[in-house]
Design an enzyme around this catalytic site. Structure first.
Site, PDB file in Angstrom:
ATOM      1  CG  HIS A 105       1.635  -5.646   0.108  1.00 21.76           C
ATOM      2  ND1 HIS A 105       0.338  -6.049   0.362  1.00 21.76           N
ATOM      3  CD2 HIS A 105       1.667  -5.293  -1.198  1.00 21.76           C
ATOM      4  CE1 HIS A 105      -0.374  -5.924  -0.742  1.00 21.76           C
ATOM      5  NE2 HIS A 105       0.398  -5.481  -1.695  1.00 21.76           N
ATOM      6  CB  CYS A 106       5.898  -7.681  -2.079  1.00 20.53           C
ATOM      7  SG  CYS A 106       5.223  -6.074  -2.573  1.00 20.53           S
TER       8      CYS A 106
END
Length: 440
Positions: free
Chosen positions: A271-272
């Site tokens: 996600h990051c």
């Protein structure tokens, strides 16, 4: 000692966690296991039903602990915000993706806060954990919460404390990873530190939410930039020949100071790391500043699936089979080893690119991911059998799961393209292996 502080110390504080995904569920389970009555708020009814029926859906959460806290009623789940006013500490752990134009999308944060604001009461503590750009807590969350006519730092408390979840990491978990906390006021910081200290021993207070928001971006952009560096070196090694980038990195790793090893691959996922450089570059433009170095690194990493796709096409072009007819077997579609997380997985991007370029016989195996959808087409994980390997014109390793028998894979495959150096210990059949960045 104010009322909230007393409740936290006595474990009588009621904890709320908005968003029960990879960040929220481990957090909720941890608080519940420490004796805090915990309510998870989740818009996905499947997750609510899973928790209500005692079914764990996050691999990093211990099944025994999950069963204990759900069976005892210490952890419950709800699909609405009706009980927010009954909570004492509320964590917001919702997704923060980017738009098709790679601008921040904080709509999940905004919608959550809009639900919390009319139910906010005196004495509550709200902690945002979703990764976001500096200023989100004070410019967006705080004004919406203060529409309740409660004053931040006096009537209620607000802080930002970034998540530090590493899927599949057994050493560093929610329970022992140091946590950064930045409150809007010193009292906000103090109470947020106290609340989080109930589940993890190391708390690092900082002077403001902005510092905490930016340090989280720095953590992930640090990885993005260094991964981009070795990805670029891998491509250079392939072009100039005679130098293996993996050997180069291992040699450099012998230096006991001033160097940290990073390794090339088919791209970055999760996600990051993929998203955060664009969050920061968007913010920088608001100040007439260009983060050229950071943006270039992100672009380098995003180009790696294209590079790996071209490696596959090149190998197939030298075989007595056309590209559309070639059987391509992909090993591993999770974004990293030994997890079931496929968010922004580079393997799925490679599959998409191969499919778009005309490949019609693509199959995959992943022991953690039974099905995936690529370009609207559903794929099911196939067994890694001797026949499956022998039938494949090309076997592409995109995720180096530890359960794979790489000797067996290489022995039975015609051609193996290794984008992870997973076959480094394979002795026999090395002439079949094409390694990303091996200089050959």
């Amino acid at each position: 000692m104010n009322a909230l502080e007393k409740k936290i110390v006595q474990k009588k504080a009621r904890i709320g966690v908005v968003g029960l995904g990879y960040v929220g569920l481990p957090l909720a389970v941890e608080f519940a296991s420490q004796g805090f009555e915990t309510l998870g708020i989740e818009v996905d009814p499947k997750k609510v039903n899973a928790i209500s029926s005692g079914r764990n859906y996050i691999a990093d959460v211990d099944d025994k602990v999950f069963t204990k806290v759900t069976k005892s009623g210490m952890l419950k789940a709800a699909a609405d915000y009706s009980d927010v006013s009954k909570l004492d500490v509320i964590f917001i752990c919702v997704p923060t993706p980017f738009t098709p134009n790679k601008e921040p999308d904080i709509s999940y944060i905004v919608s959550s806060v809009k639900e919390i604001a009319p139910r906010l009461r005196k004495g509550q503590l709200v902690i945002l954990k979703s990764t976001t750009f500096p200023g989100t807590t004070e410019r967006y969350v705080q004004p919406m919460l203060e529409e309740s006519h409660l004053k931040t730092g006096k009537d209620y408390y607000l802080a930002f404390s970034p998540e530090r979840i590493d899927p599949g990491n057994k050493k560093w978990t929610t329970a022992n990873t140091p946590v950064v906390v930045g409150g809007v006021t010193p009292e906000c910081t103090r109470l947020a530190c106290l609340a989080i200290a109930q589940i993890t021993p190391k708390i690092v207070p900082v002077s403001s939410p902005k510092v905490a928001e930016l340090e989280k971006l720095l953590e992930n952009i640090f990885r993005s930039v260094n991964i981009a560096l070795v990805n670029e070196l891998a491509q250079l090694c392939d072009r100039m020949g005679g130098v293996n980038v993996w050997e180069v990195v291992e040699a450099a790793s012998t230096k006991p100071f001033g160097f940290m090893p990073f390794y090339p691959g088919p791209g970055i996922g999760g996600h990051c790391i993929l998203i955060d450089p664009y969050y920061l570059s968007w913010l920088a433009r608001q100040y007439d500043f260009q983060t050229n170095f950071i943006t270039l690194a992100a672009e380098t990493n995003e180009n790696m699936p294209f590079y790996v796709k071209n490696m596959v096409m090149r190998e197939i072009s030298m075989m007595p089979v056309t590209f559309p007819e070639a059987n391509i077997l992909i090993l591993g579609v999770a974004f990293k080893r030994d997890v079931d997380d496929i968010r922004h997985s580079p393997a799925l991007k490679v599959m998409e690119l191969l499919h778009n370029d005309g490949a019609r016989n693509i199959s995959y195996n992943d022991p953690f991911v039974p099905t995936v959808e690529v370009d609207g087409e559903k794929f099911e994980s196939v067994e890694i059998s001797k026949k499956a390997l022998q039938d494949a014109d090309c076997v592409l390793i995109t995720t180096d799961h530890s359960s794979y028998d790489y000797d067996f894979i290489v022995k039975n495959a015609r051609r193996v393209i290794d984008a992870r150096n997973a076959t480094k210990n394979v002795k026999a059949g090395r002439d079949k292996i094409v390694l990303l960045g091996d200089g050959k």
